[in-house]
Enzyme design. Structure first.
Site, PDB file in Angstrom:
ATOM      1  N   ASP A  77       0.696  -0.528  -3.795  1.00  8.09           N
ATOM      2  CA  ASP A  77       0.940  -0.677  -4.985  1.00  8.09           C
ATOM      3  C   ASP A  77       0.153  -0.269  -6.107  1.00  8.09           C
ATOM      4  O   ASP A  77       0.856  -0.302  -6.906  1.00  8.09           O
ATOM      5  CB  ASP A  77       1.605  -2.133  -5.251  1.00  8.09           C
ATOM      6  CG  ASP A  77       3.439  -2.421  -5.287  1.00  8.09           C
ATOM      7  OD1 ASP A  77       4.479  -1.609  -4.657  1.00  8.09           O
ATOM      8  OD2 ASP A  77       3.605  -3.006  -3.975  1.00  8.09           O
ATOM      9  N   GLU A  85       6.241  -1.193  -9.807  1.00  9.32           N
ATOM     10  CA  GLU A  85       5.209  -1.616  -8.921  1.00  9.32           C
ATOM     11  C   GLU A  85       3.839  -2.871  -9.379  1.00  9.32           C
ATOM     12  O   GLU A  85       3.913  -2.807  -8.770  1.00  9.32           O
ATOM     13  CB  GLU A  85       4.128  -0.301  -9.185  1.00  9.32           C
ATOM     14  CG  GLU A  85       5.445   0.906  -8.319  1.00  9.32           C
ATOM     15  CD  GLU A  85       5.575   0.728  -6.927  1.00  9.32           C
ATOM     16  OE1 GLU A  85       5.710  -0.634  -6.644  1.00  9.32           O
ATOM     17  OE2 GLU A  85       6.427   1.577  -6.976  1.00  9.32           O
ATOM     18  N   HIS A 121       5.407  -5.510  -8.520  1.00  2.74           N
ATOM     19  CA  HIS A 121       4.585  -5.915  -7.254  1.00  2.74           C
ATOM     20  C   HIS A 121       2.834  -7.133  -6.489  1.00  2.74           C
ATOM     21  O   HIS A 121       3.261  -7.127  -6.341  1.00  2.74           O
ATOM     22  CB  HIS A 121       5.062  -4.843  -6.022  1.00  2.74           C
ATOM     23  CG  HIS A 121       6.634  -4.282  -6.607  1.00  2.74           C
ATOM     24  ND1 HIS A 121       7.296  -2.781  -6.265  1.00  2.74           N
ATOM     25  CD2 HIS A 121       7.131  -5.091  -6.866  1.00  2.74           C
ATOM     26  CE1 HIS A 121       8.743  -3.152  -6.208  1.00  2.74           C
ATOM     27  NE2 HIS A 121       8.073  -3.822  -7.008  1.00  2.74           N
ATOM     28  N   TYR A 134       1.753  -9.934  -5.397  1.00  2.00           N
ATOM     29  CA  TYR A 134       0.852 -10.678  -4.581  1.00  2.00           C
ATOM     30  C   TYR A 134       0.083 -11.500  -4.599  1.00  2.00           C
ATOM     31  O   TYR A 134      -0.398 -12.452  -4.118  1.00  2.00           O
ATOM     32  CB  TYR A 134       0.234  -9.419  -3.806  1.00  2.00           C
ATOM     33  CG  TYR A 134       0.996  -8.532  -3.286  1.00  2.00           C
ATOM     34  CD1 TYR A 134       2.503  -9.026  -2.563  1.00  2.00           C
ATOM     35  CD2 TYR A 134       1.063  -6.997  -4.143  1.00  2.00           C
ATOM     36  CE1 TYR A 134       3.184  -7.441  -1.787  1.00  2.00           C
ATOM     37  CE2 TYR A 134       2.226  -6.269  -3.248  1.00  2.00           C
ATOM     38  CZ  TYR A 134       2.887  -6.385  -2.184  1.00  2.00           C
ATOM     39  OH  TYR A 134       3.885  -5.509  -2.690  1.00  2.00           O
ATOM     40  N   GLU A 146       7.195   4.576  -0.427  1.00  3.34           N
ATOM     41  CA  GLU A 146       8.210   3.887  -0.790  1.00  3.34           C
ATOM     42  C   GLU A 146       9.384   4.069   0.771  1.00  3.34           C
ATOM     43  O   GLU A 146       9.911   3.249   0.370  1.00  3.34           O
ATOM     44  CB  GLU A 146       9.022   4.539  -2.005  1.00  3.34           C
ATOM     45  CG  GLU A 146       8.286   5.057  -2.809  1.00  3.34           C
ATOM     46  CD  GLU A 146       7.553   3.834  -3.777  1.00  3.34           C
ATOM     47  OE1 GLU A 146       8.167   2.909  -3.418  1.00  3.34           O
ATOM     48  OE2 GLU A 146       7.133   4.313  -5.067  1.00  3.34           O
ATOM     49  N   GLU A 193      11.590  -0.688  -3.779  1.00  4.05           N
ATOM     50  CA  GLU A 193      11.232   0.293  -2.444  1.00  4.05           C
ATOM     51  C   GLU A 193      12.356   1.164  -2.726  1.00  4.05           C
ATOM     52  O   GLU A 193      11.871   2.383  -2.260  1.00  4.05           O
ATOM     53  CB  GLU A 193      10.204  -0.288  -2.224  1.00  4.05           C
ATOM     54  CG  GLU A 193       9.188  -1.025  -2.189  1.00  4.05           C
ATOM     55  CD  GLU A 193       8.266  -0.460  -3.656  1.00  4.05           C
ATOM     56  OE1 GLU A 193       8.366   0.735  -4.434  1.00  4.05           O
ATOM     57  OE2 GLU A 193       7.338  -0.994  -3.437  1.00  4.05           O
ATOM     58  N   HIS A 229      13.030   3.477  -5.001  1.00  2.00           N
ATOM     59  CA  HIS A 229      12.140   4.875  -5.835  1.00  2.00           C
ATOM     60  C   HIS A 229      11.684   5.493  -4.491  1.00  2.00           C
ATOM     61  O   HIS A 229      11.678   6.537  -4.939  1.00  2.00           O
ATOM     62  CB  HIS A 229      10.793   3.853  -5.669  1.00  2.00           C
ATOM     63  CG  HIS A 229      10.659   2.136  -6.449  1.00  2.00           C
ATOM     64  ND1 HIS A 229       9.723   2.270  -6.582  1.00  2.00           N
ATOM     65  CD2 HIS A 229      11.575   1.551  -7.215  1.00  2.00           C
ATOM     66  CE1 HIS A 229       9.929   0.952  -7.240  1.00  2.00           C
ATOM     67  NE2 HIS A 229      10.321   0.271  -8.082  1.00  2.00           N
TER      68      HIS A 229
HETATM   69 ZN    ZN Z   1       6.016  -1.405  -4.725  1.00  4.42          ZN
HETATM   70 ZN    ZN Z   2       7.816   1.803  -5.452  1.00  3.65          ZN
END
Ligand code: ZN
Ligand code: ZN
Length: 328
Positions: A90, A120, A123, A127, A187, A221, A224
């Site tokens: 990511d 992204e 994302h 994490y 992706e 994803e 994407h």
């Molecule tokens: Zn991502």
């Molecule tokens: Zn993505």
């Protein structure tokens, strides 16, 4: 073959038309009217992407906080390794989405890539958010260092790194197309063994908060992957000199090599996790590769893996289902 470098799109150029003349290397004023774009159906894709908006801290991690210490050692280890892996995908994707948009001479592509880059970024934040809920800062840092230190992960990411950096350094149409191929792989395939690990925990009622977050990421994803396949096909059609046997063979070999590396990585990280059948996992990776090739207008390369061998995963990609599990 010597190739000319793409120029960055002009930010605002009133002498050029609003509707772009070409996706890359064309002319566009920089003004965007969604009702008059070169590829009208991309407006729907934009709306779908924007409609998926979410934020990391919407997900309640309290049950995961309690459960993490009760996971087996192998599960904890895989959890940290896989978050480390996902962050290595990511992070470059945030920037690659931006880079593609800088060279796109079509304002609809610029806007769509801006939304993808924003997602992204979320994302990546997610994490940090899940890790900070379950482990100490030292362990978080260890997990985020895997992408720089773990030899299997480094080997697995080597080709993405090489091609992404090549496009950054030398923005030709060929390097752009290759970056799109690796974006489609990323992706549409590289994330999915990691996703499967978290869904497997959720189906045993473990770490459902993390799995809910992963299902949001998964939903993004998939969109994407859909858009980048469209962009790849359209760019190739606009640049027919690149649509030749040599390049298409390169795409197939990039897919084969990526599938082999993905299987090597997922065996390394998942073999001691109970509930995941490694034969099914290998089939799932090949199934995802076939699916992406089809979306990119190419042929499947794994005729024995046209169906999803891990059908149970489907339920978890549907976010509403995960919520039901988490409420139970
Ligand atoms: Zn991502
Ligand atoms: Zn993505």
């Amino acid at each position: 073959m010597s190739q000319s470098l793409l120029e960055k799109a002009k930010t605002l150029e009133p002498r050029y038309p609003n509707k772009s003349t070409k996706l890359f290397g064309g002319k566009s004023s920089g003004i965007l009217n969604w009702n008059d774009i070169a590829y009208p159906h991309w407006y729907k894709m934009y709306k779908k992407l924007v409609g998926n908006y979410w934020q990391a801290d919407e997900v309640n991690m309290s049950s995961d906080v309690r459960q993490f210490p009760t996971l087996t050692r192998d599960e904890q280890d895989a959890y940290l390794k896989i978050i480390g892996l996902l962050s290595t995908l990511d992070a470059p994707q945030t920037r690659t989405a931006l880079l593609i948009s800088l060279y796109a001479t079509d304002p609809s592509v610029q806007s769509i890539m801006a939304v993808i880059a924003q997602q992204e970024a979320v994302h990546n934040e997610s994490y940090s958010y899940v890790l900070s809920s379950v482990v100490s800062l030292a362990e978080q840092n260890e997990s985020f260092d895997l992408g720089r230190k773990d030899p299997v992960l480094l080997k697995r990411n080597d080709a993405i790194m090489k091609h992404y950096n090549a496009f950054s350094k030398e923005p030709t149409i060929e390097n752009l197309l290759k970056t799109m191929v690796y974006t489609a792989l990323l992706e549409g395939m590289f994330f999915y063994s990691g996703f499967a690990f978290f869904y497997n925990l959720a189906r045993h009622n473990k770490m459902v908060g993390t799995s809910t977050m992963v299902s949001y990421i998964n939903r993004d994803e998939l969109e994407h992957g859909r858009f980048i396949s469209e962009l790849f096909r359209a760019t190739l059609a606009e640049n027919p000199e690149h649509n030749n046997e040599e390049f298409i063979e390169w795409v197939y070999s990039a897919f084969k090599q990526s599938v082999d590396l993905e299987i090597e990585w997922s065996t390394y990280v998942l073999q001691n996790v109970s509930g995941i059948d490694m034969e099914e996992m290998k089939g799932y990776v090949k199934y995802r590769a076939n699916k992406m090739l089809r979306m990119m207008g190419l042929s499947e390369i794994y005729p024995d893996h046209v169906d999803n061998p891990m059908k149970w995963i489907r339920a978890y990609v549907d976010v509403r289902y995960v919520y039901q599990v988490s409420a139970a």
